[in-house]
Design a protein around this motif. Sequence first.
Motif, PDB file in Angstrom:
ATOM      1  N   ASP A   1       0.924  -1.206   0.005  1.00 25.36           N
ATOM      2  CA  ASP A   1      -0.137   0.063   0.113  1.00 25.36           C
ATOM      3  C   ASP A   1       0.738   1.261  -0.081  1.00 25.36           C
ATOM      4  O   ASP A   1       0.283   2.449  -0.168  1.00 25.36           O
ATOM      5  CB  ASP A   1      -1.033  -0.121   1.414  1.00 25.36           C
ATOM      6  N   LEU A   2       2.277   0.886   0.114  1.00 22.35           N
ATOM      7  CA  LEU A   2       2.963   2.216   0.316  1.00 22.35           C
ATOM      8  C   LEU A   2       3.763   2.684  -1.136  1.00 22.35           C
ATOM      9  O   LEU A   2       4.226   2.025  -1.869  1.00 22.35           O
ATOM     10  CB  LEU A   2       4.125   2.188   1.143  1.00 22.35           C
ATOM     11  N   ALA A   3       3.436   3.952  -1.616  1.00 17.57           N
ATOM     12  CA  ALA A   3       4.269   4.434  -2.850  1.00 17.57           C
ATOM     13  C   ALA A   3       5.507   4.500  -2.489  1.00 17.57           C
ATOM     14  O   ALA A   3       5.855   5.159  -1.419  1.00 17.57           O
ATOM     15  CB  ALA A   3       3.574   5.652  -3.148  1.00 17.57           C
ATOM     16  N   ASP A   4       6.428   4.278  -3.620  1.00 15.60           N
ATOM     17  CA  ASP A   4       7.833   4.422  -3.162  1.00 15.60           C
ATOM     18  C   ASP A   4       8.236   5.920  -3.160  1.00 15.60           C
ATOM     19  O   ASP A   4       8.189   6.740  -4.062  1.00 15.60           O
ATOM     20  CB  ASP A   4       8.694   3.838  -4.556  1.00 15.60           C
ATOM     21  N   GLY A   5       8.806   6.144  -2.283  1.00 15.92           N
ATOM     22  CA  GLY A   5       9.578   7.589  -1.816  1.00 15.92           C
ATOM     23  C   GLY A   5       8.457   8.551  -1.278  1.00 15.92           C
ATOM     24  O   GLY A   5       9.112   9.905  -0.902  1.00 15.92           O
ATOM     25  N   VAL A   6       7.063   8.296  -1.331  1.00 16.24           N
ATOM     26  CA  VAL A   6       6.262   9.314  -0.882  1.00 16.24           C
ATOM     27  C   VAL A   6       5.683   8.905   0.608  1.00 16.24           C
ATOM     28  O   VAL A   6       5.315   7.810   0.699  1.00 16.24           O
ATOM     29  CB  VAL A   6       5.108   9.285  -1.831  1.00 16.24           C
TER      30      VAL A   6
ATOM     31  N   TYR B   1       3.668   9.204   9.544  1.00 20.26           N
ATOM     32  CA  TYR B   1       3.977   9.064   7.877  1.00 20.26           C
ATOM     33  C   TYR B   1       5.040   8.106   7.800  1.00 20.26           C
ATOM     34  O   TYR B   1       5.861   7.942   8.209  1.00 20.26           O
ATOM     35  CB  TYR B   1       4.409  10.384   7.439  1.00 20.26           C
ATOM     36  N   ILE B   2       4.473   6.960   6.817  1.00 19.77           N
ATOM     37  CA  ILE B   2       5.546   6.039   6.393  1.00 19.77           C
ATOM     38  C   ILE B   2       5.858   6.361   5.031  1.00 19.77           C
ATOM     39  O   ILE B   2       5.368   6.531   4.162  1.00 19.77           O
ATOM     40  CB  ILE B   2       4.631   4.539   6.407  1.00 19.77           C
ATOM     41  N   GLN B   3       7.413   6.053   4.930  1.00 19.65           N
ATOM     42  CA  GLN B   3       8.151   6.185   3.883  1.00 19.65           C
ATOM     43  C   GLN B   3       8.816   5.089   3.521  1.00 19.65           C
ATOM     44  O   GLN B   3       9.552   4.718   4.237  1.00 19.65           O
ATOM     45  CB  GLN B   3       9.045   7.556   4.016  1.00 19.65           C
ATOM     46  N   ARG B   4       8.404   4.852   2.267  1.00 19.12           N
ATOM     47  CA  ARG B   4       9.461   3.572   1.825  1.00 19.12           C
ATOM     48  C   ARG B   4      10.428   4.027   1.124  1.00 19.12           C
ATOM     49  O   ARG B   4      10.186   4.786  -0.210  1.00 19.12           O
ATOM     50  CB  ARG B   4       8.535   2.467   1.199  1.00 19.12           C
ATOM     51  N   ASP B   5      11.721   3.455   0.950  1.00 14.91           N
ATOM     52  CA  ASP B   5      12.635   3.958   0.177  1.00 14.91           C
ATOM     53  C   ASP B   5      13.694   2.772  -0.031  1.00 14.91           C
ATOM     54  O   ASP B   5      14.060   2.058   0.935  1.00 14.91           O
ATOM     55  CB  ASP B   5      13.364   4.939   0.956  1.00 14.91           C
ATOM     56  N   GLU B   6      13.959   2.574  -1.322  1.00 20.68           N
ATOM     57  CA  GLU B   6      14.899   1.386  -1.713  1.00 20.68           C
ATOM     58  C   GLU B   6      16.070   1.290  -0.864  1.00 20.68           C
ATOM     59  O   GLU B   6      16.633   0.256  -0.374  1.00 20.68           O
ATOM     60  CB  GLU B   6      15.078   1.355  -3.067  1.00 20.68           C
ATOM     61  N   ALA B   7      16.619   2.600  -0.726  1.00 16.40           N
ATOM     62  CA  ALA B   7      17.940   2.748   0.136  1.00 16.40           C
ATOM     63  C   ALA B   7      17.533   2.519   1.475  1.00 16.40           C
ATOM     64  O   ALA B   7      18.566   1.943   2.284  1.00 16.40           O
ATOM     65  CB  ALA B   7      18.674   3.834  -0.162  1.00 16.40           C
ATOM     66  N   LEU B   8      16.850   3.393   1.986  1.00  9.22           N
ATOM     67  CA  LEU B   8      16.748   3.406   3.653  1.00  9.22           C
ATOM     68  C   LEU B   8      15.877   2.224   4.014  1.00  9.22           C
ATOM     69  O   LEU B   8      15.795   2.094   5.359  1.00  9.22           O
ATOM     70  CB  LEU B   8      15.715   4.576   3.760  1.00  9.22           C
TER      71      LEU B   8
END
Lengths: 533, 161
Positions: free
Chosen positions: B60-65, B89-96
């Motif tokens: 459900d999380l958009a990448d980087g937003v 606020y949940i932020q998904r990041d490939e690196a983080l």
Amino acid sequence: MWTALLDWIDSRTGIRALRAHALDEPLPPGTGWLFTTGSVVALLIGCQVLTGIGLSMYYVPSPSLAYDSLRYLMSQVPLGALMRGLHFWGASFIVVAAVVHLLRVFLTGSYKAPREVTWMTGLVLLLVILGFSLSGYLLPWDQKAYWATTVTISVAESSPVIGGVVANVLRGGDELGALTLGRWYAAHVFLLPGALIVFLVAHIALMRKHGISGPISPQAGAPVPFYPWHVAKDTLMMAAVFAALFTAALLLPAHLDEIANPADADYIPRPEWYFLSLFQLLKYFPGPLEVVATQVVPGVVVGGMFALPFLDRGPNRHPWAPSRRVFTLLFSMVGAGIVALTVMGLRDAPVRFDPNVWGPQSMAGYLTAEDGGNPCARCHVDGGPASPVQVTRISRDEGWLTFHMSDPAAIAPGAKAVDPTAEPMLDEDATRAVLAYLRRLRAGASPPEVPAASATVVKTLGTRCVACHRLDGDGGDTGPELTHIGARRDAEAIRRIVTDPNDEYGDSMMPVYGPRLDAGLIAAIGDYLAAKK
Amino acid sequence: MSTAGPLPGSHGRRNFLSRFVVAVQAAIGGAVSCVVGGAALAPSFASHTQSWQRAAALADLADGVPTPVTLRLIRQDGYRQVVDRRVVYIQRDEALGVRVLDSTCTHLGCRTRYDDASKHFVCPCHGGVYDMDGSVLDGPPPAPLRRLEARIDGTDVVVQV
């Protein structure tokens, strides 16, 4: 520097003169240990005030939260149980101390002129203390509180002419409930403390105005200063009483019954020990004569006490002086009567509920509600739509809970059309067991482990048999008690009776369980009960 | 009543008894005060127990937003149980991996919102502005947005609350 500071404070407030006035009172020579009883009462009042303030930080005067707030205080707050213990035992100690003080004043004839009003303010203080005990009793909102208060209000209701009005004022309506708790709480923490302060100040001011009465026969010698000579005796006596109170609070935790259940018709209410004599007296005046026990006898005793200084007017203070003998005799008879009635009441008391003992009904409820895969756990789990059953409060009436357990989807009775053909999720017997479990869970020890082999037996006993039989404190009284059935019947006899009671008794009211229960289960029930010696 | 006179040879005894009275009464008062004071103050120093809670499905999380998620926290409030709702606020990041920020402004506790155009968290009360990583860019906030411990558990994001 301290002296300079004290000098300055004294020059602005006159505190040294006040201290001298308070402490340097000359006492009659020979004023001894007998005259320390009042100080003990003062100590206990101070103790009750302090612990009462502490309790009020946690207590909520509402039927839905009163019990939980006390349970939380006693089980979760460090020193909370000890604080409540001090307040609970302090209530008994203060009644004893006040009566001992009254006895001392009576025996030394200290109520005689000019101290009649001092005596009367003391009697009012005793009644105020009893008022504290009575109003404080309801506040925990447990079974004992609820039913004892029901009896108290019924006693008031038995008064001729005004009884109904008085009872409605005490209850705040027709039924005992939230409004009753609110007004009894207000009485306990506002009205009665107000009265206590007024009469205590008056009592001490009058005691100072007329001085301590001193020994019965005046003794020769110079007056002795109150401080520190007599204060040291007061302090020793206070220390001894306080040590006893602290030990009681430490070793005997204050009692908390199951949460009040107005639907429980089986509960046998008993007042606290200091009202037991009145409760016992009621048994000898049934029906229309009840008013004699509830109003006439207590009224004559209290009225007689108030009138005492005006009836016993001779100057001689010795309890056995010719002019006082009749009063001493009457006083002793009343005292002996109160003691005898209290002892009879204590002997007649029902077996006390022990919240740490789990009977089969509450155990069956535990097994139904907490076993893996149980229907309640569909919603009542951590992170689920409803709180886990262990932390659920009983804030609804039995009708709602029964309805909810038969059809949990209908959160509120009437909110959803009932499907008459649907099987209830829990039947009435299982619902009663779960309710018993919820009440027991919040009152005492955690449920004991049940061996898997006995689980079905306990469930059967706790949902079916307890409908008529009492077993380990749970159940009805229609059939014989089963708690010690093993002493009378062996396993085979019990198996026979459960299978078909008519074989054993001819024509029995008990249902025939042979066709309804598995033969193996009936045999297991026989083994289980036969072990209950 | 006549005035009390000093007892013969009583000066030493008077001093001793005075000290005895003060000491014993102070002990009684101290004992009651310790019990009442201890019970009154104990909850003020109780430690908060933390637990891990599922916050969202990774899908459900958009990448980087940063995505706003409302956490439902059941907690014991003294003698009752209450349900708190907290927006993170949940932020998904490939690196983080995942970064979870509490939306509460560190200035006076208003709820910040994420402004997609400027890529900043903005507080509507006093104009506090935070960067995507929660650090303060502008306005009165004294500290960055609070970061919650978070990890990926299978297909879900779980946070420590």
